[in-house]
Enzyme design. Structure first.
Site, PDB file in Angstrom:
ATOM      1  N   LYS A  36      50.899 109.592 138.342  1.00 29.46           N
ATOM      2  CA  LYS A  36      49.587 110.240 138.198  1.00 29.46           C
ATOM      3  C   LYS A  36      49.738 111.763 138.161  1.00 29.46           C
ATOM      4  O   LYS A  36      50.740 112.303 138.641  1.00 29.46           O
ATOM      5  CB  LYS A  36      48.668 109.809 139.348  1.00 29.46           C
ATOM      6  N   TYR A 260      46.492 143.703 145.491  1.00 29.53           N
ATOM      7  CA  TYR A 260      45.093 143.643 145.936  1.00 29.53           C
ATOM      8  C   TYR A 260      44.999 143.809 147.442  1.00 29.53           C
ATOM      9  O   TYR A 260      45.800 143.245 148.191  1.00 29.53           O
ATOM     10  CB  TYR A 260      44.474 142.300 145.558  1.00 29.53           C
TER      11      TYR A 260
END
Ligand SMILES: *Cc1c(COP(=O)(O)O)cnc(C)c1O
Length: 368
Positions: A36, A260
């Site tokens: 998956k 940042y």
């Protein structure tokens, strides 16, 4: 897709892991790889040929993942964990037509598969999923016998398997798994002679009595341990490494800051390298100021906050660093500080989440 980021997937590591898992389950038990979410981010396109050759089927989550495997030319057993109940008829019909084994977990899911089978004119194969205590998908254990009886009376649907899923097979405390197993064992006989399966990676490694006819292995096949409790019982080799190249190198004065929030201050005159990977590519922002990458085999600390598409690493102590130097963002060495399991610990998550996130935005190549 960022073609300058590469996830190298080692075929030999996957082969090694499959052989190790096979030696745990023995000859009579089938090994169904769980693929998956693009093989947990490792890349179905590169892994498909390796897995198709060495395993006894495939398990996926979403209906479209199952259909993609058929498109690749796979004719064998495919189990789809999630129901197509809410998909349009086209997909529901396609699943029956292409002989994908679907999961039934309720009367209404059953009815929708029956109707698709009628429309298509073909018998639909299903596995019944029983909730023995995970409290998620599956028919409640006390209603399983009734649903089995119902399915067995429906000519358009063939019950070919029954399964359950463990909530705590990777934990030290064995009580809950033991209760789930006991409950499952009490239901299985009612289903008759069909494929019985329960084990995920953790149970495959740690609970031989859960192997039944087939095991569904995900994370262990990709080479990571399902948890720290399940360690050293089987020799696993992580199959993924992720590489990038430095796109800039610059000097930073003592006391200057980067990124940042200016969340990192250089305590000495330093050199930083800019690596073109960030949280948009699945490199967790929570690794800011915590993780390391490796360049020329030496560690470089991630300094400052990880941005969406780039981050900075401290290369002051690495000699001869040039733009273009190869950066090992994720190492396939499980002992390395930038191995998947170690990064998962630093990011306070599980290895599954690290590989799933990193996989979606980069080139995958199969190596050795
Ligand atoms: C994802 C999944 C697995 C695989 O789990 P691992 O811990 O990766 O081995 C097995 N069974 C079901 C139902 C799953 O959803």
């Amino acid at each position: 897709m960022k073609n300058y980021l590469t996830a190298s997937i080692s075929a030999s590591a996957v082969r090694h892991n499959i052989a190790a898992l096979r030696s745990l389950i023995g000859e009579g038990v089938k090994l169904c790889p769980v693929v998956k979410d693009d093989c947990f981010g490792h890349g179905m396109d590169v892994l498909y040929p390796v897995l198709a050759e060495l395993t006894d089927g495939f398990a996926v989550a979403a209906p479209l993942e199952a259909l993609e495997l058929r498109q690749k030319g796979y004719h064998g057993f495919i189990l789809c964990f999630l129901s197509a109940y809410f998909d349009d008829f086209k997909i529901q019909d396609e699943l029956v037509w292409q002989e994908i084994t679907q999961t039934v977990m309720s009367q209404s899911a059953m009815t929708s598969i029956q109707e698709a089978a009628r429309r298509v004119g073909k018998v639909a194969k299903v596995h019944l999923k029983v909730d023995t205590g995970m409290g998620r998908l599956g028919v409640p254990a006390n209603q399983a016998a009734t649903l089995i009886e119902t399915i067995q009376k429906i000519p358009e649907v063939e019950l070919t398997g029954i399964y359950t899923h463990f909530a705590t097979a990777d934990e030290k405390d064995r009580a809950a798994t033991f209760r789930q197993l006991e409950l499952f064992n009490s239901i299985v006989p009612a289903a008759g002679n069909i494929t019985v399966h329960a084990a995920n990676s953790a149970a495959t490694i740690d609970w031989p009595e859960t192997h039944f006819d087939m095991v569904r292995v995900g994370i262990a096949m990709y080479g990571c341990h399902p948890s720290d409790q399940i360690r050293n019982r089987v020799d696993l080799k992580p199959c993924m490494s992720v590489k990038a190249k430095l796109i800039a190198v610059k000097h930073m004065r003592q006391g200057s800051k980067t990124g940042y929030g200016l969340a990192h201050e250089f305590e000495r005159d330093s050199r930083v390298g800019v690596v073109p990977i960030g949280y948009g590519d699945g490199y967790f922002r929570s690794l800011s100021n915590k993780a390391v990458v490796r360049i020329n085999g030496m560690e470089a600390a991630v300094c400052g906050r990880v941005s969406m598409d780039q981050m900075t690493v401290d290369v002051t102590d690495i000699p001869d660093i040039q733009v273009g130097a190869e950066v090992e963002v994720i190492s396939s060495d499980p002992a390395a500080p930038n191995g998947v399991e170690n990064l998962a610990r630093l990011a306070d998550t599980i290895p599954y989440e690290i590989t799933c996130h990193l996989g979606h935005n980069m080139r995958h190549v199969l190596v050795d």
